[in-house]
Design an enzyme around this catalytic site. Structure first.
Site, mmCIF file in Angstrom:
data_model
loop_
_atom_site.group_PDB
_atom_site.id
_atom_site.type_symbol
_atom_site.label_atom_id
_atom_site.label_comp_id
_atom_site.label_asym_id
_atom_site.label_seq_id
_atom_site.Cartn_x
_atom_site.Cartn_y
_atom_site.Cartn_z
ATOM 1 N NE ARG A 18 -12.990 0.772 6.188
ATOM 2 C CZ ARG A 18 -12.991 0.705 4.856
ATOM 3 N NH1 ARG A 18 -14.038 1.122 4.164
ATOM 4 N NH2 ARG A 18 -11.933 0.221 4.202
ATOM 5 C CE1 TYR B 112 -14.307 -2.080 2.314
ATOM 6 C CE2 TYR B 112 -13.527 -1.765 0.080
ATOM 7 C CZ TYR B 112 -13.841 -1.254 1.314
ATOM 8 O OH TYR B 112 -13.668 0.065 1.562
ATOM 9 C CG ASP C 255 -17.975 -0.571 3.938
ATOM 10 O OD1 ASP C 255 -17.425 0.229 3.148
ATOM 11 O OD2 ASP C 255 -19.075 -1.124 3.716
ATOM 12 C CD GLU D 276 -19.404 2.426 4.638
ATOM 13 O OE1 GLU D 276 -19.187 2.574 3.433
ATOM 14 O OE2 GLU D 276 -18.548 2.644 5.534
ATOM 15 C CD GLU E 255 -19.441 3.079 -0.379
ATOM 16 O OE1 GLU E 255 -18.856 2.299 -1.150
ATOM 17 O OE2 GLU E 255 -19.020 3.385 0.754
ATOM 18 N NE ARG F 246 -19.989 5.557 3.988
ATOM 19 C CZ ARG F 246 -18.751 5.989 3.784
ATOM 20 N NH1 ARG F 246 -18.368 7.171 4.231
ATOM 21 N NH2 ARG F 246 -17.895 5.272 3.090
ATOM 22 C CD GLU G 203 -14.389 6.221 3.297
ATOM 23 O OE1 GLU G 203 -13.802 5.137 3.193
ATOM 24 O OE2 GLU G 203 -15.481 6.473 2.726
ATOM 25 C CD1 TRP H 99 -15.494 -7.622 -4.320
ATOM 26 C CD2 TRP H 99 -15.816 -5.408 -4.354
ATOM 27 N NE1 TRP H 99 -14.339 -7.063 -3.930
ATOM 28 C CE2 TRP H 99 -14.500 -5.677 -3.943
ATOM 29 C CE3 TRP H 99 -16.265 -4.078 -4.459
ATOM 30 C CZ2 TRP H 99 -13.601 -4.685 -3.615
ATOM 31 C CZ3 TRP H 99 -15.395 -3.050 -4.124
ATOM 32 C CH2 TRP H 99 -14.070 -3.372 -3.695
HETATM 33 C C1 CS2 Z 1 -15.742 1.800 0.354
HETATM 34 C C2 CS2 Z 1 -15.050 2.239 -0.892
HETATM 35 O O1 CS2 Z 1 -14.642 3.555 1.429
HETATM 36 C C3 CS2 Z 1 -15.630 2.836 1.430
HETATM 37 O O2 CS2 Z 1 -16.525 2.918 2.278
HETATM 38 O O3 CS2 Z 1 -16.997 1.321 0.279
HETATM 39 O O4 CS2 Z 1 -13.729 1.953 -0.751
HETATM 40 C C4 CS2 Z 1 -15.557 1.605 -2.166
HETATM 41 O O5 CS2 Z 1 -15.278 0.254 -2.189
HETATM 42 C C5 CS2 Z 1 -14.903 2.282 -3.351
HETATM 43 O O6 CS2 Z 1 -15.126 3.643 -3.265
HETATM 44 C C6 CS2 Z 1 -15.468 1.760 -4.668
HETATM 45 O O7 CS2 Z 1 -15.000 2.517 -5.689
HETATM 46 MG MG MG Z 2 -18.203 1.766 1.946
#
Ligand code: CS2
Ligand code: MG
Length: 412
Positions: free
Chosen positions: A147, A159, A220, A246, A272, A293, A349, A412
């Protein structure tokens, strides 16, 4: 066999984890992950105050019935807290059944459909040189898929950039692995979609230039774009042949992905933050995504995610289970057992947990030549050192949030 004991264990070795530990009259122990990042104590109360009293004296072998009882008898269904609580019970019951049956959980789920699980790692850099070094580092760690997360000019914090931990006063911290900050209030970050959309295609051009056309690359977008912005990004990234893009747009409104799909062939992964098959239903039926996801911990357990993935298989949609460090070693083990057994496995992941976490949770999975394997221990193959867990009491922590230049709160 009856459930005699149900303990809800909270520990914070490298980050907060919530684990349900069930003990049966036959002495079997089952573990389940119930960690919801930044809202951990809500699940602790749901379990301790409402679910545990219902489990004591019940038959641990009745996994499906227990799932349906906890989901339907609550009257109030779905949502991250409810489904994480149900997931923890479900995982613990599969763990117990594997131990009672004398086999690893993947054997109960139909046996292995592959020798191991392709997993992706997390390369990142504020600037291009740091990012290219990080990609090289992950190739040397054996990752066969990576990634890519990049800083964006003029944005202080974004992020997914490992080295930003230092900016938050903790050089040890991999910010891409653990974005939740311990403290009384969430950290505010800045965001600018135009700057991001302008900057990212050049980053992928450079990574492809450096590492060639075949290395599977993922990205992502972390829920930050409107559908038409996501459509544009997907199109702009097509020349770089991503494995997936993603969370390109928040998907409460599943219809939003229809506009993205109309404009790009870049494969899409979502889910997710989803908690039930209903969050995926239209996305899967209408071929609007390519990867599910959902995580075992947040989707109501192995029982529920297996059904969602079987539904996805009908539409040739594959798994891409969420596996950050806020999924505990128990949740990761459950994901690996399910991933090994299902046919429509796509990718897993994989963010390694910290050293203290590995002391609290003894794991038996293997990582070899870019493939994960849950191991062949009975059950889920993870044990919890309760004394070690007791050394790390809960510490309040929050995920950051975003504000735009004009002060507007943003995803976020
Ligand atoms: C993220 C996560 O791994 C990912 O794809 O989206 O790191 C996410 O930010 C965290 O799990 C939030 O708790
Ligand atoms: Mg993610």
């Amino acid at each position: 066999m009856k459930i005699d004991l149900a303990d809800v264990i909270v520990t914070s070795p490298d980050r907060n984890f919530v684990t349900l530990k069930l003990t049966t009259s036959d002495g079997h122990v089952g573990l389940g992950d119930a960690t919801v990042n930044g809202r951990e104590l809500a699940v602790v109360s749901y379990l301790s105050d409402h679910v545990v009293p219902l489990l004591i004296g019940s038959d641990p072998m009745r996994i499906e019935d227990t799932w349906q009882f906890l989901y339907r008898s609550a009257y109030w269904r779905r949502g991250p807290i409810t489904m994480a609580a149900i997931a923890a019970v479900d995982m613990a019951l599969w763990d117990i059944k594997g131990k009672a049956a004398g086999m690893p959980v993947y054997q109960l789920l139909g046996g292995a459909s592959r020798t191991g699980l392709l997993a992706y790692g997390h390369a990142s850099g504020k600037e291009l040189p740091e990012l290219l070094d990080s990609v090289q580092e992950h190739i040397e760690l054996g990752y066969r898929a990576i990634r890519i997360q990049s800083g964006v000019p003029n944005l202080k914090s974004i992020y997914g950039i490992a080295s930003q931990g230092a900016d938050h006063g903790d050089a040890e911290l991999r910010y891409d692995h653990e974005p939740a900050r311990r403290g009384e209030k969430p950290v505010e970050e800045d965001w600018d979609t135009r700057a991001y959309l302008t900057h990212l295609p050049g980053i992928f051009e450079a990574v492809r230039g450096e590492f060639g056309a075949t290395l599977p690359l993922l990205h992502d977008a972390h829920h930050r774009l409107t559908p038409i912005q996501a459509a544009r990004l997907g199109k702009d990234l097509e020349p770089y042949d991503l494995f997936w893009l993603e969370d390109c747009t928040p998907a409460e409104n599943q219809e939003a992905l229809r506009l993205v799909r109309q404009h790009t062939t870049t494969p899409l992964a979502i889910g997710e933050v989803f908690n039930t098959v209903w969050d995926f239903k239209d996305l899967i039926r209408d071929q609007l995504i390519d990867y599910v996801r959902g995580a075992v911990t947040h989707m109501g357990g192995i029982t529920a995610l297996k059904k969602t993935l079987e539904y996805a298989a009908m539409y040739q949609v594959k798994s891409g289970m969420h596996g950050p460090t806020d999924i505990s070693p128990v949740g990761m083990a459950a994901a690996m057992h399910l991933g090994l057994a299902i046919h429509n496995f796509g990718i897993q992941e994989y963010m390694p947990h910290g050293a203290r976490t590995d002391q609290v949770f003894q794991q038996t999975f293997t990582w070899r030549e870019g493939l994960l394997h849950p191991g062949d221990e009975l059950g889920l193959g993870v044990s919890l050192n309760v004394d070690e867990a007791g050394r790390y009491p809960y510490e309040r922590a929050y995920l950051p949030y975003n504000r735009l230049a004009d002060g507007t709160v943003h995803d976020w």
